[in-house]
Design an enzyme around this catalytic site. Structure first.
Site, mmCIF file in Angstrom:
data_model
loop_
_atom_site.group_PDB
_atom_site.id
_atom_site.type_symbol
_atom_site.label_atom_id
_atom_site.label_comp_id
_atom_site.label_asym_id
_atom_site.label_seq_id
_atom_site.Cartn_x
_atom_site.Cartn_y
_atom_site.Cartn_z
ATOM 1 N N HIS A 34 0.840 -1.209 0.000
ATOM 2 C CA HIS A 34 0.000 0.000 0.000
ATOM 3 C C HIS A 34 0.872 1.255 0.000
ATOM 4 C CE1 HIS A 34 -2.813 -2.937 2.127
ATOM 5 N NE2 HIS A 34 -3.545 -2.548 1.105
ATOM 6 N N ASP A 151 -3.710 -6.898 -8.034
ATOM 7 C CA ASP A 151 -5.099 -7.220 -8.376
ATOM 8 C C ASP A 151 -5.319 -6.890 -9.853
ATOM 9 O OD1 ASP A 151 -6.481 -7.788 -5.579
ATOM 10 O OD2 ASP A 151 -5.067 -6.150 -5.302
ATOM 11 N N ARG A 188 -4.049 -10.129 3.991
ATOM 12 C CA ARG A 188 -4.451 -11.463 4.461
ATOM 13 C C ARG A 188 -3.267 -12.298 4.946
ATOM 14 N NH1 ARG A 188 -8.370 -10.472 0.298
ATOM 15 N NH2 ARG A 188 -10.500 -10.869 1.012
HETATM 16 P P1 AMP Z 1 -6.589 -3.787 -0.570
HETATM 17 O O1 AMP Z 1 -6.401 -3.023 0.699
HETATM 18 O O2 AMP Z 1 -6.131 -5.199 -0.514
HETATM 19 O O3 AMP Z 1 -7.963 -3.602 -1.158
HETATM 20 O O4 AMP Z 1 -5.606 -3.119 -1.611
HETATM 21 C C1 AMP Z 1 -5.625 -1.740 -1.865
HETATM 22 C C2 AMP Z 1 -4.740 -1.450 -3.055
HETATM 23 O O5 AMP Z 1 -3.409 -1.861 -2.753
HETATM 24 C C3 AMP Z 1 -5.155 -2.201 -4.319
HETATM 25 O O6 AMP Z 1 -5.028 -1.347 -5.435
HETATM 26 C C4 AMP Z 1 -4.181 -3.336 -4.360
HETATM 27 O O7 AMP Z 1 -3.934 -3.820 -5.656
HETATM 28 C C5 AMP Z 1 -2.936 -2.687 -3.794
HETATM 29 N N1 AMP Z 1 -2.011 -3.698 -3.256
HETATM 30 C C6 AMP Z 1 -2.307 -4.706 -2.410
HETATM 31 N N2 AMP Z 1 -1.219 -5.483 -2.191
HETATM 32 C C7 AMP Z 1 -0.217 -4.937 -2.923
HETATM 33 C C8 AMP Z 1 1.154 -5.281 -3.140
HETATM 34 N N3 AMP Z 1 1.701 -6.342 -2.553
HETATM 35 N N4 AMP Z 1 1.884 -4.501 -3.964
HETATM 36 C C9 AMP Z 1 1.329 -3.423 -4.581
HETATM 37 N N5 AMP Z 1 0.045 -3.046 -4.425
HETATM 38 C C10 AMP Z 1 -0.718 -3.798 -3.615
#
Ligand code: AMP
Length: 285
Positions: A34, A151, A188
């Site tokens: 993030h 994603d 997760r």
């Molecule tokens: P989430 O909180 O999982 O909904 O993710 C929020 C944003 O962070 C989304 O655009 C995800 O694709 C991005 N994201 C999650 N994990 C990663 C990662 N390991 N590397 C880069 N971006 C990420």
């Protein structure tokens, strides 16, 4: 950093600010992945807005929603330390004042983009994603929306949504941030025990093996099957799918028939009680 639990106050803050606004939507339990998005936002815009909202409408399993990690204090500290200016951290009623089912995203048609992978395995998931992102865009009105390649299908869906809505917002996609052993960072991952954490990097290893096979012109369906079998035979892992898709259509990649320039190998794998997704992108032309 200013924390706004209400869209109304966030709007008041943003209304008269000069400069370009970049927006990073998240579901919290923040990590270095993030923060790479926040850094990209910081580098391209004058004002950085992040949101933390565990959107109930994109969860197709109640248990997944209930067990989703929540670390609000640590999240706010991390965002502030990385130069985020505003954090929108609402309750469900602030995002969906008429109720979650009343505010479906416009008449969107994602065609083949949602037919496979997460679209096929998590019914309703992308309707919920489109719904929440369109609502957040309505609230934040950013110049730049920042999302992670982790994603991949979500990025494709949101790109299509922005096009269908004739949105002026640009999409900025940030490469996946990984642990030293290759495991993609994910909120997760916190739920993995020591044994599960040890075996989880196999997912990335198998995706890399498939990518190498594709570069060597091995048949895609055979590569998918090999990776699936290898993951099935790894104690502690239970693969849901391994798919090699054309990056533009997200339909199965067939090397002889398609004009693909980008191919994505994506997998969803259960590691104990945790469902992990990852992907590897291959440029083929
Ligand atoms: P989430 O909180 O999982 O909904 O993710 C929020 C944003 O962070 C989304 O655009 C995800 O694709 C991005 N994201 C999650 N994990 C990663 C990662 N390991 N590397 C880069 N971006 C990420």
């Amino acid at each position: 950093m200013i924390i706004c639990p209400a869209a109304k106050t966030l709007r008041q803050h943003l209304e008269n600010l000069p400069g370009r606004v970049a927006f990073v939507p998240t579901m919290g339990a923040l990590h270095a992945g993030h923060m790479a998005l926040v850094a990209a936002a910081r580098a391209t815009a004058d004002v950085v807005v992040a949101s933390i909202f565990v959107n109930p409408t994109q969860f197709n399993e109640a248990s997944d929603l209930a067990s989703y990690p929540r670390t609000p204090e640590a999240d706010a500290a991390l965002l502030a330390a990385h130069g985020c200016d505003f954090l929108y951290q609402p309750e469900v009623a602030d995002v969906y004042p008429q109720g979650p089912s009343a505010s479906l995203a416009h008449n969107l048609d994602f065609g083949s983009l949602t037919e496979r992978m997460e679209g096929a395995n998590r019914p309703g998931h992308f309707d919920g994603v489109a719904q929440v992102v369109s609502r957040l865009l309505e609230i934040v009105r950013p110049d730049i929306l920042v999302m992670g390649q982790k994603d991949y299908q979500q990025v494709a869906v949101i790109r299509s949504m922005l096009r269908q809505m004739s949105s002026p917002t640009e999409l900025l996609v940030v490469p996946t941030v990984r642990e030293a052993d290759g495991l993609a960072l994910s909120s997760r991952n916190r739920r993995l025990d020591a044994d599960q954490r040890q075996v989880a990097p196999r997912i990335h290893q198998q995706l890399q093996a498939v990518a190498a096979g594709l570069r060597a012109a091995w048949p895609p369906r055979q590569l998918e099957q090999m990776a699936l079998t290898a993951l099935q035979n790894t104690p502690g892992l239970r693969p849901e799918y391994v798919e090699i898709c054309d990056g533009a259509t997200l339909l199965p990649y067939r090397e002889m028939e398609q004009e693909s320039t980008e191919v994505v190998v994506a997998a969803a794998v259960w590691c104990g009680p945790v469902r992990l997704i990852d992907n590897q992108v291959i440029i083929v032309k």
